[in-house]
Design a protein around this motif. Sequence first.
Motif, PDB file in Angstrom:
ATOM      1  N   LYS A  24       0.830  -1.206   0.000  1.00 12.30           N
ATOM      2  CA  LYS A  24       0.000   0.000   0.000  1.00 12.30           C
ATOM      3  C   LYS A  24       0.863   1.255   0.000  1.00 12.30           C
ATOM      4  CE  LYS A  24      -3.919  -2.168   2.290  1.00 12.30           C
ATOM      5  NZ  LYS A  24      -4.752  -2.210   3.496  1.00 12.30           N
ATOM      6  N   VAL A  25       1.962   1.226   0.738  1.00 10.78           N
ATOM      7  CA  VAL A  25       2.876   2.364   0.750  1.00 10.78           C
ATOM      8  C   VAL A  25       3.426   2.591  -0.660  1.00 10.78           C
ATOM      9  CG1 VAL A  25       5.093   3.216   1.623  1.00 10.78           C
ATOM     10  CG2 VAL A  25       3.472   2.122   3.186  1.00 10.78           C
ATOM     11  N   SER A  26       3.774   1.520  -1.354  1.00 11.58           N
ATOM     12  CA  SER A  26       4.267   1.638  -2.729  1.00 11.58           C
ATOM     13  C   SER A  26       3.233   2.281  -3.640  1.00 11.58           C
ATOM     14  CB  SER A  26       4.640   0.261  -3.276  1.00 11.58           C
ATOM     15  OG  SER A  26       5.758  -0.239  -2.603  1.00 11.58           O
ATOM     16  N   LYS A  27       1.981   1.950  -3.444  1.00 10.73           N
ATOM     17  CA  LYS A  27       0.912   2.567  -4.243  1.00 10.73           C
ATOM     18  C   LYS A  27       0.801   4.065  -3.948  1.00 10.73           C
ATOM     19  CE  LYS A  27      -0.504  -1.205  -6.230  1.00 10.73           C
ATOM     20  NZ  LYS A  27      -0.070  -1.478  -7.571  1.00 10.73           N
ATOM     21  N   VAL A  28       1.019   4.447  -2.699  1.00  8.33           N
ATOM     22  CA  VAL A  28       1.008   5.868  -2.336  1.00  8.33           C
ATOM     23  C   VAL A  28       2.181   6.577  -3.013  1.00  8.33           C
ATOM     24  CG1 VAL A  28       1.265   7.509  -0.431  1.00  8.33           C
ATOM     25  CG2 VAL A  28      -0.206   5.521  -0.165  1.00  8.33           C
ATOM     26  N   TYR A  29       3.367   5.955  -3.000  1.00  5.35           N
ATOM     27  CA  TYR A  29       4.529   6.533  -3.686  1.00  5.35           C
ATOM     28  C   TYR A  29       4.172   6.935  -5.114  1.00  5.35           C
ATOM     29  CZ  TYR A  29       7.915   4.619  -0.240  1.00  5.35           C
ATOM     30  OH  TYR A  29       8.643   4.318   0.874  1.00  5.35           O
ATOM     31  N   GLU A  30       3.553   6.003  -5.831  1.00  3.11           N
ATOM     32  CA  GLU A  30       3.250   6.200  -7.247  1.00  3.11           C
ATOM     33  C   GLU A  30       2.295   7.365  -7.495  1.00  3.11           C
ATOM     34  OE1 GLU A  30       1.850   2.410  -8.622  1.00  3.11           O
ATOM     35  OE2 GLU A  30       3.716   1.409  -8.016  1.00  3.11           O
ATOM     36  N   ILE A  36       9.178   9.115 -10.234  1.00  2.00           N
ATOM     37  CA  ILE A  36       9.829   8.623 -11.446  1.00  2.00           C
ATOM     38  C   ILE A  36      10.056   7.119 -11.417  1.00  2.00           C
ATOM     39  CG2 ILE A  36      10.901  10.817 -12.016  1.00  2.00           C
ATOM     40  CD1 ILE A  36      13.553   9.667 -10.982  1.00  2.00           C
ATOM     41  N   GLY A  37       9.875   6.487 -10.271  1.00  2.00           N
ATOM     42  CA  GLY A  37       9.991   5.040 -10.193  1.00  2.00           C
ATOM     43  C   GLY A  37      11.134   4.578  -9.309  1.00  2.00           C
ATOM     44  N   TYR A  38      11.448   3.295  -9.449  1.00  3.29           N
ATOM     45  CA  TYR A  38      12.485   2.661  -8.640  1.00  3.29           C
ATOM     46  C   TYR A  38      13.767   2.509  -9.450  1.00  3.29           C
ATOM     47  CZ  TYR A  38       8.867   1.271  -5.327  1.00  3.29           C
ATOM     48  OH  TYR A  38       7.858   1.272  -4.411  1.00  3.29           O
ATOM     49  N   LYS A  39      14.906   2.678  -8.778  1.00  6.73           N
ATOM     50  CA  LYS A  39      16.214   2.401  -9.360  1.00  6.73           C
ATOM     51  C   LYS A  39      16.953   1.535  -8.353  1.00  6.73           C
ATOM     52  CE  LYS A  39      20.456   4.583 -10.948  1.00  6.73           C
ATOM     53  NZ  LYS A  39      21.190   5.851 -11.046  1.00  6.73           N
ATOM     54  N   ASN A  40      17.247   0.307  -8.735  1.00  4.66           N
ATOM     55  CA  ASN A  40      17.895  -0.645  -7.820  1.00  4.66           C
ATOM     56  C   ASN A  40      17.093  -0.820  -6.534  1.00  4.66           C
ATOM     57  OD1 ASN A  40      20.069  -1.047  -9.606  1.00  4.66           O
ATOM     58  ND2 ASN A  40      21.100   0.760  -8.799  1.00  4.66           N
ATOM     59  N   VAL A  42      15.224   1.338  -5.009  1.00  2.00           N
ATOM     60  CA  VAL A  42      15.043   2.567  -4.238  1.00  2.00           C
ATOM     61  C   VAL A  42      14.047   3.470  -4.957  1.00  2.00           C
ATOM     62  CG1 VAL A  42      16.200   4.618  -3.321  1.00  2.00           C
ATOM     63  CG2 VAL A  42      17.410   2.426  -3.366  1.00  2.00           C
ATOM     64  N   PRO A  43      12.986   3.924  -4.264  1.00  2.36           N
ATOM     65  CA  PRO A  43      12.031   4.825  -4.905  1.00  2.36           C
ATOM     66  C   PRO A  43      12.592   6.243  -5.020  1.00  2.36           C
ATOM     67  CG  PRO A  43      11.372   4.413  -2.637  1.00  2.36           C
ATOM     68  CD  PRO A  43      12.581   3.565  -2.902  1.00  2.36           C
ATOM     69  N   TYR A  44      12.305   6.889  -6.171  1.00  2.47           N
ATOM     70  CA  TYR A  44      12.799   8.247  -6.424  1.00  2.47           C
ATOM     71  C   TYR A  44      11.692   9.146  -6.940  1.00  2.47           C
ATOM     72  CZ  TYR A  44      17.640   6.767  -5.990  1.00  2.47           C
ATOM     73  OH  TYR A  44      18.821   6.305  -5.504  1.00  2.47           O
ATOM     74  N   TRP A  45      11.833  10.427  -6.595  1.00  3.48           N
ATOM     75  CA  TRP A  45      10.965  11.482  -7.106  1.00  3.48           C
ATOM     76  C   TRP A  45      11.857  12.584  -7.677  1.00  3.48           C
ATOM     77  CZ3 TRP A  45      10.355   8.697  -2.763  1.00  3.48           C
ATOM     78  CH2 TRP A  45       9.138   8.053  -2.573  1.00  3.48           C
ATOM     79  N   VAL A  53      18.353  17.816  -8.176  1.00  4.73           N
ATOM     80  CA  VAL A  53      17.171  17.743  -7.316  1.00  4.73           C
ATOM     81  C   VAL A  53      16.640  16.317  -7.342  1.00  4.73           C
ATOM     82  CG1 VAL A  53      14.820  18.573  -6.955  1.00  4.73           C
ATOM     83  CG2 VAL A  53      16.585  20.161  -7.750  1.00  4.73           C
ATOM     84  N   PHE A  54      16.487  15.731  -6.179  1.00  2.00           N
ATOM     85  CA  PHE A  54      15.904  14.386  -6.088  1.00  2.00           C
ATOM     86  C   PHE A  54      15.409  14.149  -4.667  1.00  2.00           C
ATOM     87  CE2 PHE A  54      20.193  13.650  -4.615  1.00  2.00           C
ATOM     88  CZ  PHE A  54      20.069  12.681  -3.643  1.00  2.00           C
ATOM     89  N   ILE A  55      14.510  13.202  -4.548  1.00  4.99           N
ATOM     90  CA  ILE A  55      14.052  12.684  -3.258  1.00  4.99           C
ATOM     91  C   ILE A  55      14.128  11.174  -3.357  1.00  4.99           C
ATOM     92  CG2 ILE A  55      12.131  12.486  -1.623  1.00  4.99           C
ATOM     93  CD1 ILE A  55      11.058  15.137  -2.772  1.00  4.99           C
ATOM     94  N   GLU A  56      14.623  10.539  -2.315  1.00  3.16           N
ATOM     95  CA  GLU A  56      14.644   9.082  -2.254  1.00  3.16           C
ATOM     96  C   GLU A  56      14.102   8.643  -0.906  1.00  3.16           C
ATOM     97  OE1 GLU A  56      18.772   8.025  -2.748  1.00  3.16           O
ATOM     98  OE2 GLU A  56      19.119   8.124  -0.603  1.00  3.16           O
ATOM     99  N   ALA A  57      13.646   7.417  -0.856  1.00 11.72           N
ATOM    100  CA  ALA A  57      13.121   6.873   0.397  1.00 11.72           C
ATOM    101  C   ALA A  57      13.778   5.525   0.672  1.00 11.72           C
ATOM    102  CB  ALA A  57      11.606   6.710   0.321  1.00 11.72           C
ATOM    103  N   SER A  58      13.871   5.193   1.941  1.00 12.04           N
ATOM    104  CA  SER A  58      14.371   3.881   2.335  1.00 12.04           C
ATOM    105  C   SER A  58      13.691   3.470   3.631  1.00 12.04           C
ATOM    106  CB  SER A  58      15.887   3.890   2.495  1.00 12.04           C
ATOM    107  OG  SER A  58      16.278   4.756   3.523  1.00 12.04           O
TER     108      SER A  58
END
Length: 68
Positions: A24-30, A36-40, A42-45, A53-58
Amino acid sequence: MNNINSHHCNLNIRYDLPDEVWDKVSKVYERMPGWIGYKNGVPYWFGTEEDDVFIEASVEPSGLSFYA
């Protein structure tokens, strides 16, 4: 001269929640602006570490962590 501004935010969301909650958290991310999606895994905006400029979450033992 370039100013580097960074921000870190940690939310008290337990790392050991069931997979269905993290799904559900992943759906909120989107649905968040700048997604912009996941890279390796890791979610990015707005960009990745290579961009100005970037935002990442872990997910950390201390909670859900965002870094910008």
